[in-house]
Motif scaffolding. Structure first.
Motif, short mmCIF file in Angstrom:
data_model
loop_
_atom_site.label_atom_id
_atom_site.label_comp_id
_atom_site.label_asym_id
_atom_site.label_seq_id
_atom_site.Cartn_x
_atom_site.Cartn_y
_atom_site.Cartn_z
N ASP A 146 32.74 -7.01 -16.15
CA ASP A 146 31.43 -6.55 -15.76
C ASP A 146 31.76 -5.10 -15.47
O ASP A 146 32.47 -4.92 -14.42
N PRO A 147 30.99 -4.05 -15.90
CA PRO A 147 31.05 -2.64 -15.50
C PRO A 147 30.93 -2.55 -13.90
O PRO A 147 31.61 -1.68 -13.29
N ALA A 148 30.13 -3.47 -13.23
CA ALA A 148 29.85 -3.24 -11.86
C ALA A 148 31.16 -3.61 -11.38
O ALA A 148 31.36 -2.94 -10.36
N VAL A 149 31.62 -4.63 -11.61
CA VAL A 149 32.78 -5.00 -11.05
C VAL A 149 34.13 -4.17 -11.16
O VAL A 149 34.88 -3.85 -10.21
N ALA A 150 34.20 -3.64 -12.51
CA ALA A 150 35.32 -2.57 -12.59
C ALA A 150 35.08 -1.35 -11.74
O ALA A 150 36.10 -0.82 -11.30
N ALA A 151 33.80 -0.92 -11.66
CA ALA A 151 33.62 0.20 -10.86
C ALA A 151 33.88 -0.10 -9.35
O ALA A 151 34.20 0.95 -8.68
N ALA A 152 33.58 -1.35 -8.88
CA ALA A 152 34.00 -1.79 -7.59
C ALA A 152 35.27 -1.78 -7.26
O ALA A 152 35.82 -1.36 -6.13
N ALA A 153 36.11 -2.12 -8.33
CA ALA A 153 37.78 -2.18 -8.31
C ALA A 153 38.36 -1.13 -8.26
O ALA A 153 39.35 -0.84 -7.43
N VAL A 154 38.18 -0.04 -9.13
CA VAL A 154 38.85 1.15 -9.40
C VAL A 154 39.09 1.95 -8.17
O VAL A 154 40.23 2.31 -7.72
N PRO A 155 38.23 2.20 -7.18
CA PRO A 155 38.43 3.03 -5.98
C PRO A 155 39.43 2.24 -5.05
O PRO A 155 40.00 2.84 -3.96
N GLN A 156 39.68 1.14 -5.25
CA GLN A 156 40.38 0.19 -4.13
C GLN A 156 42.02 0.13 -4.76
O GLN A 156 42.89 -0.10 -4.00
N LEU A 157 42.43 0.66 -5.75
CA LEU A 157 43.64 0.87 -6.45
C LEU A 157 44.28 1.85 -5.44
O LEU A 157 43.66 2.81 -5.20
N GLN A 158 45.69 1.39 -5.12
CA GLN A 158 46.43 2.35 -4.43
C GLN A 158 47.88 2.70 -5.23
O GLN A 158 48.26 2.10 -6.25
N PRO A 159 48.37 3.85 -4.64
CA PRO A 159 49.70 4.15 -5.21
C PRO A 159 50.79 2.88 -5.34
O PRO A 159 50.75 2.12 -4.37
N GLN A 160 51.56 2.89 -6.23
CA GLN A 160 52.59 2.07 -6.17
C GLN A 160 54.27 2.75 -6.51
O GLN A 160 54.32 3.71 -6.99
N SER A 161 55.04 2.17 -5.62
CA SER A 161 56.20 2.64 -5.68
C SER A 161 57.04 2.29 -6.88
O SER A 161 56.98 1.25 -7.66
#
Length: 237
Positions: free
Chosen positions: A142-157
């Motif tokens: 759902d676009p709302a689910v994706a929109a909530a998830a993206v800002p929580q992504l963090q850098p990866q080694s």
């Protein structure tokens, strides 16, 4: 006694991504534990490698009593594969569109030796972000689910993806590979190729790369079926 399901997230993610799956698993009577892998996080100077992820997962496994099912998503398949090796308390492995690899192989090697085009490495080559996450990770959410998830992504080694596995638990522990049929960047045939000759059982889910967000009920039912299989011998005694 139902096994505890230990959830191991993929690259760029954290235990926050299991928010929909955890209650779905608990509805099946399955206790749940999570781990935040040190290879992903906001401080790029403190990111860990694969061994650090394995150590973090091992600490959770040691702290949780009783039998356990390990579920790894995407990159999370690597720490699952290594950390479970030689353990008697891990009764089943679940790979959700995850890297199910042989000992001695790294994620980069499995991907063909070069980073995928949507990886965005840092200038110093020690960490990376993900380009096009809405398309790559959450294509069927759902676009709302994706929109909530993206800002929580963090850098990866990047070291976590370059380091080869030192052991492969699937060689001795039963496993289920969950093929996400609509994954846009890890195609169905690639997932099936990793599962062939390694996974005890292969099942399919009509989902993109993150079925724990787009199809949490269906994924929980698959895991619950794994738990029933592991419990069957004990019930028959």
């Amino acid at each position: 006694m139902n096994p505890t399901v230990v959830l191991v997230h993929g690259a760029w993610h954290g235990s926050w991504c299991w928010g929909e799956l955890i209650p779905a698993l608990e509805a099946h009577g399955l206790p749940v534990a999570t781990v935040d892998l040190p290879s992903s996080g906001p401080d790029v100077t403190a990111l860990g490698d694969l061994d650090a992820d394995v150590a973090a997962l091992t600490a959770v496994l040691d702290a949780v009593g009783g039998p356990k099912i390990l579920l790894g998503h995407s990159y999370g398949g690597l720490p699952v594969t290594q950390a479970a090796a030689g353990r008697q308390d891990v009764v089943h492995l679940v790979y959700v569109c995850a890297f199910m690899l042989d000992a001695g192989v790294s994620l980069i090697e499995a991907a063909g030796g070069e980073p995928p085009s949507w990886w965005r490495p840092s200038e110093d080559g020690t960490w990376m972000t993900a380009d096009r996450p809405e398309e790559v990770f959450y294509s069927d959410c759902d676009p709302a689910v994706a929109a909530a998830a993206v800002p929580q992504l963090q850098p990866q080694s990047l070291s976590s993806c370059r380091q080869p596995l030192s052991a492969a638990a699937w060689e001795t522990i039963p496993s289920t590979y969950v093929v996400a049929d609509r994954d846009p960047e890890l195609p169905q045939f690639v997932q099936e190729g990793m599962a062939t000759g390694r996974a005890t059982r292969v099942v399919h889910i009509d989902a993109g790369h993150s079925p724990f967000l787009s199809r949490p009920g269906e994924l929980a039912a698959i895991v619950a079926a794994c738990a029933e299989v592991t419990a069957a011998p004990a019930q028959a005694d």
